[in-house]
Design a protein around this motif. Structure first.
Motif, PDB file in Angstrom:
ATOM      1  N   CYS A  72     -15.400  -1.474  13.742  1.00 18.89           N
ATOM      2  CA  CYS A  72     -15.286  -2.565  12.774  1.00 18.89           C
ATOM      3  C   CYS A  72     -16.260  -2.218  11.642  1.00 18.89           C
ATOM      4  O   CYS A  72     -16.823  -1.129  11.636  1.00 18.89           O
ATOM      5  CB  CYS A  72     -15.634  -3.916  13.402  1.00 18.89           C
ATOM      6  SG  CYS A  72     -17.393  -4.175  13.727  1.00 18.89           S
ATOM      7  N   GLY A 122     -21.424  -7.703  14.255  1.00 19.66           N
ATOM      8  CA  GLY A 122     -21.214  -6.677  15.290  1.00 19.66           C
ATOM      9  C   GLY A 122     -19.993  -6.965  16.138  1.00 19.66           C
ATOM     10  O   GLY A 122     -20.051  -6.942  17.370  1.00 19.66           O
ATOM     11  N   ALA A 123     -18.856  -7.208  15.484  1.00 17.32           N
ATOM     12  CA  ALA A 123     -17.651  -7.685  16.173  1.00 17.32           C
ATOM     13  C   ALA A 123     -17.165  -6.760  17.276  1.00 17.32           C
ATOM     14  O   ALA A 123     -16.618  -7.219  18.273  1.00 17.32           O
ATOM     15  CB  ALA A 123     -16.534  -7.911  15.157  1.00 17.32           C
ATOM     16  N   CYS A 134     -21.130  -4.653  10.867  1.00 22.53           N
ATOM     17  CA  CYS A 134     -22.562  -4.348  10.969  1.00 22.53           C
ATOM     18  C   CYS A 134     -23.006  -3.534   9.753  1.00 22.53           C
ATOM     19  O   CYS A 134     -24.047  -2.879   9.800  1.00 22.53           O
ATOM     20  CB  CYS A 134     -22.869  -3.602  12.263  1.00 22.53           C
ATOM     21  SG  CYS A 134     -22.060  -1.996  12.342  1.00 22.53           S
ATOM     22  N   GLY A 144     -19.031  -4.794  19.092  1.00 22.40           N
ATOM     23  CA  GLY A 144     -20.067  -4.529  20.085  1.00 22.40           C
ATOM     24  C   GLY A 144     -20.726  -3.175  19.930  1.00 22.40           C
ATOM     25  O   GLY A 144     -21.276  -2.621  20.877  1.00 22.40           O
ATOM     26  N   GLY A 145     -20.663  -2.618  18.737  1.00 24.74           N
ATOM     27  CA  GLY A 145     -21.354  -1.349  18.491  1.00 24.74           C
ATOM     28  C   GLY A 145     -20.549  -0.123  18.839  1.00 24.74           C
ATOM     29  O   GLY A 145     -21.108   0.954  19.009  1.00 24.74           O
ATOM     30  N   LEU A 165     -23.294   1.943   8.999  1.00 26.87           N
ATOM     31  CA  LEU A 165     -23.024   0.929  10.012  1.00 26.87           C
ATOM     32  C   LEU A 165     -24.286   0.771  10.846  1.00 26.87           C
ATOM     33  O   LEU A 165     -24.800   1.756  11.399  1.00 26.87           O
ATOM     34  CB  LEU A 165     -21.853   1.350  10.901  1.00 26.87           C
ATOM     35  CG  LEU A 165     -20.499   1.441  10.197  1.00 26.87           C
ATOM     36  CD1 LEU A 165     -19.414   1.863  11.188  1.00 26.87           C
ATOM     37  CD2 LEU A 165     -20.122   0.126   9.529  1.00 26.87           C
ATOM     38  N   CYS A 212     -18.283   1.294  16.926  1.00 23.57           N
ATOM     39  CA  CYS A 212     -17.818   1.942  15.692  1.00 23.57           C
ATOM     40  C   CYS A 212     -16.339   1.658  15.423  1.00 23.57           C
ATOM     41  O   CYS A 212     -15.575   2.548  15.063  1.00 23.57           O
ATOM     42  CB  CYS A 212     -18.072   3.452  15.776  1.00 23.57           C
ATOM     43  SG  CYS A 212     -18.297   4.218  14.162  1.00 23.57           S
TER      44      CYS A 212
HETATM   45 FE1  FES Z   1     -18.560  -2.661  14.954  1.00 19.74          FE
HETATM   46 FE2  FES Z   1     -20.920  -1.509  14.322  1.00 19.74          FE
HETATM   47  S1  FES Z   1     -20.548  -3.337  15.417  1.00 19.74           S
HETATM   48  S2  FES Z   1     -18.933  -0.821  13.944  1.00 19.74           S
END
Ligand code: FES
Length: 150
Positions: free
Chosen positions: A79, A71-72, A82, A74-75, A118, A77
């Motif tokens: 990267c 989760g580079a 995840c 942090g969620g 993701l 969207c």
């Molecule tokens: Fe980076 Fe989901 S944590 S896209």
């Protein structure tokens, strides 16, 4: 004058910090009778099943339970670390369609499949209760060093 400007700025900042703090990997336990279930298959093939609440996303669930999902970003969207592979195509079809941002990031994911998503974008709901997702053997985290000449 400057002092009063800074004072106003300081008060404005205080207002800003009054919002609740989002902690990554923090999830609340489900209410009794409203438990949903998710199973992660880790890189070694081991299964881990959890009871979770509606609205939790797979990244937060994984991180709260020490499942190896980076989760580079942090969620947000931005990267593909995840990346998860939904095991049942019928369950995959019940998920909301990925938006353009998610599709762009999925294109960068290592080992992309027809049922890839993701994890940070998949929220638990009664429709997908019992979902099983596999973590890919590798993830790709794009960094500046990835673009340096070797
Ligand atoms: Fe980076 Fe989901 S944590 S896209």
């Amino acid at each position: 004058m400057i002092r009063s400007y800074l004072g106003n700025l300081s008060r404005a900042r205080r207002k800003f910090t009054n919002s609740s703090i989002q902690r990554h990997g923090h999830i609340d336990p489900p209410k009794p009778g409203e438990e949903l279930h998710v199973t992660f298959i880790d890189k070694d093939g081991d299964k881990h099943t959890f009871e979770v609440a509606k609205g939790d996303n797979l990244l937060d669930i994984a991180q709260a339970n020490d499942i190896e999902m980076e989760g580079a970003c942090g969620g947000s969207c931005a990267c593909s670390t995840c990346h998860v592979i939904v095991q049942d195509p019928d369950v995959y079809d019940k998920l909301e369609e990925p938006d353009d941002d998610e599709n762009d990031m999925l294109d960068l994911a290592f080992g992309l499949t027809e049922t890839s998503r993701l994890g940070c974008q998949v929220k638990m709901s009664p429709e997908i209760d019992g979902i099983v997702v596999k973590l890919p053997s590798m993830t790709r985290n794009m960094q500046a060093s990835d673009f340096e000449k070797k």
